[in-house]
Design a protein around this motif. Structure first.
Motif, short mmCIF file in Angstrom:
data_model
loop_
_atom_site.label_atom_id
_atom_site.label_comp_id
_atom_site.label_asym_id
_atom_site.label_seq_id
_atom_site.Cartn_x
_atom_site.Cartn_y
_atom_site.Cartn_z
N ASP A 302 -0.61 8.66 -4.80
CA ASP A 302 -0.18 8.64 -3.54
C ASP A 302 0.74 7.02 -3.89
O ASP A 302 0.55 5.95 -4.24
N GLU A 303 2.22 7.66 -3.20
CA GLU A 303 3.42 6.40 -3.65
C GLU A 303 3.35 5.69 -2.66
O GLU A 303 4.15 4.69 -2.11
N THR A 304 2.44 5.34 -1.28
CA THR A 304 2.24 4.47 0.38
C THR A 304 1.51 3.32 -0.93
O THR A 304 1.46 2.22 0.08
N CYS A 305 0.91 2.97 -1.76
CA CYS A 305 -0.22 2.42 -2.01
C CYS A 305 -0.31 2.62 -4.13
O CYS A 305 0.07 3.41 -4.77
N MET A 449 -17.40 -1.64 -15.36
CA MET A 449 -17.79 -0.17 -15.97
C MET A 449 -18.17 0.12 -14.64
O MET A 449 -18.98 0.93 -15.01
N GLY A 450 -18.60 -0.41 -13.46
CA GLY A 450 -19.55 -0.95 -12.57
C GLY A 450 -18.20 -0.19 -11.27
O GLY A 450 -17.05 -0.08 -11.93
N LEU A 451 -18.64 0.44 -10.73
CA LEU A 451 -18.02 1.08 -9.50
C LEU A 451 -17.29 -0.21 -8.70
O LEU A 451 -17.93 -0.67 -7.71
N LYS A 452 -16.32 -0.30 -8.65
CA LYS A 452 -14.75 -0.82 -7.71
C LYS A 452 -14.08 -0.12 -7.43
O LYS A 452 -13.41 0.87 -8.54
N SER A 453 -13.55 -0.63 -6.24
CA SER A 453 -12.01 0.18 -5.90
C SER A 453 -11.27 -0.99 -4.77
O SER A 453 -11.92 -1.59 -4.03
N THR A 454 -9.84 -0.83 -5.00
CA THR A 454 -9.40 -1.12 -4.31
C THR A 454 -8.14 -0.85 -4.10
O THR A 454 -7.62 -0.33 -5.12
N LYS A 455 -7.58 -0.92 -3.04
CA LYS A 455 -6.09 -0.51 -2.45
C LYS A 455 -5.10 -1.89 -2.36
O LYS A 455 -5.33 -2.67 -1.06
N LEU A 456 -3.65 -1.83 -3.33
CA LEU A 456 -3.02 -2.84 -2.90
C LEU A 456 -1.37 -2.54 -2.58
O LEU A 456 -1.52 -1.11 -2.49
N VAL A 457 -1.07 -3.05 -1.68
CA VAL A 457 0.12 -3.30 -1.47
C VAL A 457 1.38 -3.29 -2.66
O VAL A 457 0.85 -3.29 -3.23
N ARG A 458 2.03 -2.12 -2.20
CA ARG A 458 3.04 -1.37 -3.00
C ARG A 458 4.22 -1.46 -3.44
O ARG A 458 4.83 -2.60 -2.25
#
Length: 479
Positions: A302-305, A449-458
């Protein structure tokens, strides 16, 4: 005496004279030092992209077990773990003498233990408390090798670490998280190690059950219990806990604890005695991850982020515009270099995959060695940023030392092809607070090792990039 007094008076006079000689320039040195420099500010675009990782170092502060669906990729993430067990230093003080045991003996002449079990305690979990889950405990045939770096994709079965000679302990356990983790207490999952009758050790000796094996080993070979190393290498190499059934839950294991119970006389009173062997971060604990790398790569495309995702998922690669920063400022001092990374609010299941509490910035070249060498962020070549829920950002306040170091490496011919690249990745952090100095220091950093996720500005690296590095130079003012 008179000569000594004259010498002291002479020294005092010389001291006063020296002070008088410099008083007329003292004010000038204080007042005009700042005037000899000028501050210059500038901003530069930063380039970022997502990068998938095949695996990360498996040692972690807390292991994980479970299986959940990742709504961002549509695939499943499964975690299992292994744990060694340690010997408490008080074991010989707290345990009764052999002649005070009030135990029956089995047919091979061994004192029979009343009970033996392993408890798995959880810090927290994600998912429905009533989801039915199942795990399987396997006895290890040998300890995980000292000095070997086990990564999260390691196959412990193919590695030959599980005992498989027909006499191994292999126990299944069904459970839910109902009542295991509350605000006031932790209740363990209990696995009965005495469930299998007749235990045969690796030398072929027979015992009524596994607890009897431990009890006999303790009194027959006390030297095996003088350290965790001796215990692991001579008595119990550890256990592997595999998630085998159930979807929708992931648990963070606080620790495992093995206990053996028996009866003995204490002050002429029959008492129940229990010896415990905890599995903590002081001994080796490893988390093994099974996830869909192809689905992870699709998300990374994904090239938007960009993404920062764990366990063993996606990191953000950042290219620092170091040549642009240094161009025309080769002789100036960079006093500050700040990057603020905004985070998107997105519709993924953030109750299951929350934003990482901490993100680490590392030179790409030291992505693996940092953890293998058990380093901590030094704010010179590695930096830690915490998530700000107020601003929805991660901020690296001043990476000027890193900018200077990477530039010097290139100028000295020590830079690799990735000389100007850093990686942002999620980490777990342990800290220590000092009440005397009111400071908090980082004592340990491991891969999250836990469930983590974040979407950052590209960032696209241009002057108009949404992701920038703000630089302050100290330039010597020409007269």
């Amino acid at each position: 005496m008179k000569i000594r007094m004259m010498l002291v008076a002479a020294i005092m006079y010389l001291g006063l004279t020296a002070c008088d000689d410099t008083t007329d320039t003292l004010g000038d040195s204080l007042t005009h030092t700042a005037d000899k420099f000028e501050l210059i500010t500038d901003t530069f675009g930063v380039t970022t992209k997502s990068m998938t990782v095949d695996s990360v170092l498996a040692s972690s502060m807390f292991p994980y077990i479970g299986n959940v669906k990742d709504t961002e990729t549509g695939s499943y993430v499964k975690s299992s773990f292994s744990s060694q067990l340690s010997v408490l230093q008080t074991i010989f003080y707290a345990s009764p003498k052999e002649d005070s045991l009030m135990c029956e003996k089995d047919e091979w002449g061994n004192y029979i233990a009343d009970k033996c079990y392993i408890g798995i305690y959880f810090n927290s979990f994600k998912g429905d408390t009533l989801n039915p889950l199942k795990l399987k405990l396997y006895e290890l045939a040998k300890p995980l090798d000292e000095g070997v770096k086990y990564y999260s994709n390691y196959d412990i079965v193919k590695g030959g670490y599980l005992r498989d000679d027909g006499h191994e302990i292999k126990l299944a356990k069904s459970y839910t998280y109902e009542g295991l983790v509350t605000k006031d207490s932790m209740r363990p999952i209990i696995i009965d190690l005495n469930k299998e009758q007749v235990y045969v050790d690796r030398s072929g000796n027979k015992y009524k059950n596994y607890g009897t094996y431990l009890l006999t080993s303790f009194y027959k070979h006390p030297e095996y219990f003088t350290s965790s190393y001796n215990f692991i290498n001579n008595v119990c190499p550890g256990f592997y806990f595999e998630h085998t059934n159930g979807i929708g839950n992931m648990g963070e294991v606080a620790f495992v604890n093995m206990a053996v119970g028996f009866k003995a006389l204490r002050s002429d009173t029959l008492s129940a005695v229990e010896i415990t062997f905890p599995g903590t971060e002081e001994v080796m604990q490893t988390t093994f991850i099974d996830n869909d790398k192809e689905k992870m790569q699709e998300l990374a495309n994904d090239e938007t982020c960009t993404y920062v995702k764990s366990p063993s998922g996606i990191f953000t690669e950042m290219t620092l515009p170091i040549e642009d920063i240094k161009r025309g400022h080769e002789n100036d001092t960079i006093s500050s270099a700040k990057i603020i990374i905004p985070r998107y609010n997105y519709t993924s299941d953030e109750t299951m995959f929350a934003a990482p509490s901490y993100i680490l910035m590392l030179p790409k070249d030291s992505l693996y060695s940092f953890f293998e060498e058990k380093n901590v962020p030094d704010s010179k070549s590695s930096y830690l940023a915490s998530y700000s829920s107020t601003n929805n950002t991660y901020t690296f306040n001043n990476i000027s030392d890193l900018v200077n170091k990477l530039w010097q490496n290139k100028e000295n011919g020590k830079g690799s092809k990735d000389w100007n690249k850093v990686v942002l990745l999620p980490v777990s952090v342990s800290t220590n607070s000092s009440t005397q100095s009111s400071t908090t220091s980082v004592t340990n950093v491991t891969n999250e090792m836990g469930l983590k996720s974040t979407k950052l500005v590209r960032g696209d690296g241009t002057k108009n990039s949404r992701l920038k590095i703000s630089v302050i130079y100290n330039k010597f003012r020409k007269e």
